[in-house]
Design an enzyme around this catalytic site. Structure first.
Site, PDB file in Angstrom:
ATOM      1  CG  HIS A  30      -1.834  -1.081   1.403  1.00 25.74           C
ATOM      2  ND1 HIS A  30      -2.496  -1.362   2.577  1.00 25.74           N
ATOM      3  CD2 HIS A  30      -2.261  -1.998   0.499  1.00 25.74           C
ATOM      4  CE1 HIS A  30      -3.283  -2.418   2.392  1.00 25.74           C
ATOM      5  NE2 HIS A  30      -3.157  -2.827   1.141  1.00 25.74           N
TER       6      HIS A  30
HETATM    7  C1  FAD Z   1      -0.057  -7.641  -3.657  1.00 29.51           C
HETATM    8  C2  FAD Z   1      -1.020  -6.518  -3.379  1.00 29.51           C
HETATM    9  C3  FAD Z   1      -2.079  -6.723  -2.492  1.00 29.51           C
HETATM   10  C4  FAD Z   1      -2.958  -5.677  -2.216  1.00 29.51           C
HETATM   11  N1  FAD Z   1      -4.077  -5.933  -1.455  1.00 29.51           N
HETATM   12  C5  FAD Z   1      -5.045  -4.974  -1.353  1.00 29.51           C
HETATM   13  C6  FAD Z   1      -6.307  -5.273  -0.772  1.00 29.51           C
HETATM   14  O1  FAD Z   1      -6.586  -6.412  -0.380  1.00 29.51           O
HETATM   15  N2  FAD Z   1      -7.219  -4.261  -0.675  1.00 29.51           N
HETATM   16  C7  FAD Z   1      -6.948  -2.982  -1.120  1.00 29.51           C
HETATM   17  O2  FAD Z   1      -7.792  -2.098  -0.951  1.00 29.51           O
HETATM   18  N3  FAD Z   1      -5.771  -2.692  -1.701  1.00 29.51           N
HETATM   19  C8  FAD Z   1      -4.833  -3.659  -1.873  1.00 29.51           C
HETATM   20  N4  FAD Z   1      -3.683  -3.383  -2.541  1.00 29.51           N
HETATM   21  C9  FAD Z   1      -3.457  -2.006  -3.017  1.00 29.51           C
HETATM   22  C10 FAD Z   1      -4.333  -1.628  -4.217  1.00 29.51           C
HETATM   23  O3  FAD Z   1      -4.334  -2.662  -5.168  1.00 29.51           O
HETATM   24  C11 FAD Z   1      -3.760  -0.335  -4.817  1.00 29.51           C
HETATM   25  O4  FAD Z   1      -3.806   0.666  -3.797  1.00 29.51           O
HETATM   26  C12 FAD Z   1      -4.540   0.171  -6.021  1.00 29.51           C
HETATM   27  O5  FAD Z   1      -4.610  -0.801  -7.029  1.00 29.51           O
HETATM   28  C13 FAD Z   1      -3.833   1.422  -6.551  1.00 29.51           C
HETATM   29  O6  FAD Z   1      -4.490   1.864  -7.707  1.00 29.51           O
HETATM   30  P1  FAD Z   1      -3.718   2.775  -8.751  1.00 29.51           P
HETATM   31  O7  FAD Z   1      -4.673   3.053  -9.847  1.00 29.51           O
HETATM   32  O8  FAD Z   1      -3.101   3.885  -8.020  1.00 29.51           O
HETATM   33  O9  FAD Z   1      -2.484   1.889  -9.271  1.00 29.51           O
HETATM   34  P2  FAD Z   1      -2.443   0.455  -9.957  1.00 29.51           P
HETATM   35  O10 FAD Z   1      -3.692  -0.299  -9.663  1.00 29.51           O
HETATM   36  O11 FAD Z   1      -1.174  -0.181  -9.546  1.00 29.51           O
HETATM   37  O12 FAD Z   1      -2.412   0.767 -11.508  1.00 29.51           O
HETATM   38  C14 FAD Z   1      -1.394   1.538 -12.116  1.00 29.51           C
HETATM   39  C15 FAD Z   1      -1.205   1.026 -13.541  1.00 29.51           C
HETATM   40  O13 FAD Z   1      -0.486   1.998 -14.296  1.00 29.51           O
HETATM   41  C16 FAD Z   1       0.425   1.324 -15.147  1.00 29.51           C
HETATM   42  N5  FAD Z   1       1.521   2.245 -15.483  1.00 29.51           N
HETATM   43  C17 FAD Z   1       2.461   2.729 -14.650  1.00 29.51           C
HETATM   44  N6  FAD Z   1       3.299   3.564 -15.304  1.00 29.51           N
HETATM   45  C18 FAD Z   1       2.882   3.592 -16.587  1.00 29.51           C
HETATM   46  C19 FAD Z   1       3.336   4.295 -17.747  1.00 29.51           C
HETATM   47  N7  FAD Z   1       4.372   5.148 -17.678  1.00 29.51           N
HETATM   48  N8  FAD Z   1       2.689   4.086 -18.920  1.00 29.51           N
HETATM   49  C20 FAD Z   1       1.618   3.237 -18.985  1.00 29.51           C
HETATM   50  N9  FAD Z   1       1.144   2.563 -17.903  1.00 29.51           N
HETATM   51  C21 FAD Z   1       1.751   2.751 -16.714  1.00 29.51           C
HETATM   52  C22 FAD Z   1       0.891   0.162 -14.292  1.00 29.51           C
HETATM   53  O14 FAD Z   1       1.490  -0.840 -15.081  1.00 29.51           O
HETATM   54  C23 FAD Z   1      -0.400  -0.262 -13.618  1.00 29.51           C
HETATM   55  O15 FAD Z   1      -1.084  -1.222 -14.368  1.00 29.51           O
HETATM   56  C24 FAD Z   1      -2.766  -4.399  -2.815  1.00 29.51           C
HETATM   57  C25 FAD Z   1      -1.703  -4.195  -3.695  1.00 29.51           C
HETATM   58  C26 FAD Z   1      -0.839  -5.245  -3.990  1.00 29.51           C
HETATM   59  C27 FAD Z   1       0.300  -4.993  -4.941  1.00 29.51           C
END
Ligand code: FAD
Length: 484
Positions: free
Chosen positions: A422
């Protein structure tokens, strides 16, 4: 790539934040293109053993160190659906206390009432609810320990209706019960006309005089890696807590970007019981103790042979023998709010990589120490024979007396093996410009058509699993854009 030249809305990143924006705006008739660095995978590719899953679905194959006085192992997703493909699906609404703090300190206007419909919507889309199956032994045992101590342990709802307990959350759910974005919002966004381009990493935003005109993309086409340019009227950066600030900084967008990273640090504890736990073939423990929130939460961790070996490695060489007890073991965690600070920066080496740092605060260390004492007490009351915390050289804890030591003493900082999944707050949003990178609607200060919608905008640590908060705030941002 070459067939896309000009788009109305460019969404960069297809995780929790990007998928919500794509879905919301495509369903309102906008022409939406989502660029995702990672690959797109079918069901057959999910649920594979850790080395394969990490290669496909994780950023840097699961090896992203968070530097600091206490280094922290960090993983995030890099595939269509982002981290939602590999997370455990635990679901929380944003605690009202966090929203009040964000409003007063950062000027983020989202209130509990305002976010409620966004949470209602997301929960329906993802089928969020309690488990319909009987609790596995690792959950029942945790419950018994909490009751014996008089602590409330609550089952956390999950975005995994019909979960079959394959213990594959971290490897991509092979049954599709866990509703990562690739199985939920993204297909709907596509049905509404959005286009998703996988294997396309945005390396720079193109901008001049406060307007973004498009992006420079690196993608492999025809067996060759090439750079492409795409023009866009509006851009949403949704690359997650480390890559969003990294992309902005590489593009020369710097105002309050990347300097305020927060994480929830976690300490793992492997526990041996006398009865079989079946942890390798059942869903992870489903309960959390939130009595000590916001500083501290106790709960269950993902279990796999590799993860267990890592925890036991802090007890080498004695811990090696414990490996053979794996069928009688389960893993739990002490999670703390994370009041330390960190930063995110692109490397200066021109290799497109990102450096991440977080410095554990004294309050974090204190909470981890007390948390270890409390979790150990709980597990011992539940019948645990030996506990192996991820602290080098500490030795197994076998009695409540040994555990109680950490109620008053601080764990040795240099011996901690911490992890986190997180991360957030690297580009905080809110109308208090002196502290934020983007305004209350997610618009980057100084830019009229550049918005952020992902974990980076959470002003500070929510103290609960963040996916729900990321999605609710992203929908709020997308709606504000559409209604403007
Ligand atoms: C193993 C694990 C377990 C977790 N368990 C939980 C849980 O049980 N409950 C919960 O609430 N949260 C959990 N989380 C956290 C939650 O998944 C994240 O907080 C949430 O997904 C974040 O969303 P986001 O959109 O910020 O990023 P992400 O969901 O990580 O998405 C970002 C995306 O942007 C893409 N990207 C990055 N840079 C670029 C670029 N330059 N060009 C194109 N694409 C790019 C990445 O490849 C990725 O696919 C967990 C996370 C992990 C890793």
């Amino acid at each position: 790539m070459t067939d896309i030249d000009q788009v109305e809305v460019l969404v960069i990143g297809s995780g929790a934040g990007g998928s919500v924006v794509a879905h919301e705006l495509a369903s309102r008739g906008y022409q939406v293109v989502v660029l995702e660095e990672g690959g797109a995978f079918e069901f057959e590719a999910y649920g594979q053993p850790a080395p394969e899953a990490m290669r496909r679905l994780y950023r840097r194959r699961g090896m992203t160190p968070v530097m600091g006085r206490v280094p922290i192992g960090y993983v995030e997703g890099c595939c269509v659906g982002g981290s939602t493909e590999i997370n455990s699906g635990f679901w929380h609404r944003t605690p009202p206390e966090a929203l009040l703090r964000w409003k007063s300190r950062y000027g983020l206007g989202a209130t509990e009432q305002e976010l409620a419909p966004h949470f209602d919507w997301a929960e329906e889309m993802l089928g969020v609810g309690l488990s319909q199956a009987p609790w596995p032994p690792s959950t029942r045992t945790f419950d018994e320990g909490a009751r014996a101590l008089g602590l409330g342990a609550f089952e956390v709802p999950r975005a995994a209706p019909g979960c079959q307990g394959t213990n594959s959350c971290g490897y991509g759910c092979p049954t599709g019960a866990k509703r990562g974005m690739s199985r939920s919002l993204l297909p709907r966004a596509v049905a509404s006309g959005a286009r998703i381009v996988s294997g396309a990493r945005v390396v720079r935003l193109l901008h001049a005089r406060g307007r973004v005109s498009g992006a420079l993309i690196r993608a492999r086409r025809g067996g060759e890696e090439r750079l492409f340019r795409i023009r866009a009227e509006h851009v949403f950066v949704c690359c997650g807590p480390t890559e969003t600030p990294s992309l902005l900084l590489r593009s020369g967008v710097r105002y309050h970007v990347g300097g305020t990273l927060r994480v929830h640090p976690y300490l793992k504890v492997a526990a041996t019981f006398s009865d079989p736990m079946r942890s390798e073939t059942s869903v992870l423990p489903l309960l959390q103790v939130r009595e000590f929130w916001p500083e501290l939460s106790l709960g269950g961790s993902f279990f796999g042979a590799g993860q267990l070996a890592m925890t036991l490695s802090d007890h080498f060489p004695e811990g090696r023998a414990a490996l053979s007890d794996a069928p009688r073991m389960a893993q739990y965690y002490v999670g703390v709010r994370g009041t330390g600070r960190g930063w995110v920066r692109p490397t200066a080496l021109g290799d497109d990589a990102t450096l991440v740092r977080y410095d554990l605060s004294d309050a974090d260390l204190r909470a981890l120490s007390v948390g270890l004492a409390r979790l150990s007490q709980l597990l011992l009351r539940a019948g645990a024979e030996a506990l192996y915390p991820s602290v080098w050289g500490l030795g197994p804890i076998r009695s409540e007396e040994q555990a109680a030591r950490w109620l008053t003493e601080a764990l040795p900082k240099g011996a901690l093996s911490l992890v986190t999944v997180h991360a957030f707050s690297s580009c905080p949003a809110g109308d208090h410009r002196a502290l934020t990178a983007a305004d209350d609607e997610g618009r980057v200060w100084g830019f009229e058509n550049l918005r952020l919608a992902d974990a980076s905008v959470l002003p500070d640590s929510p103290g609960v699993n963040p996916q729900g908060t990321v999605m609710a705030l992203a929908r709020r941002t997308a709606r504000a854009f559409a209604e403007r």
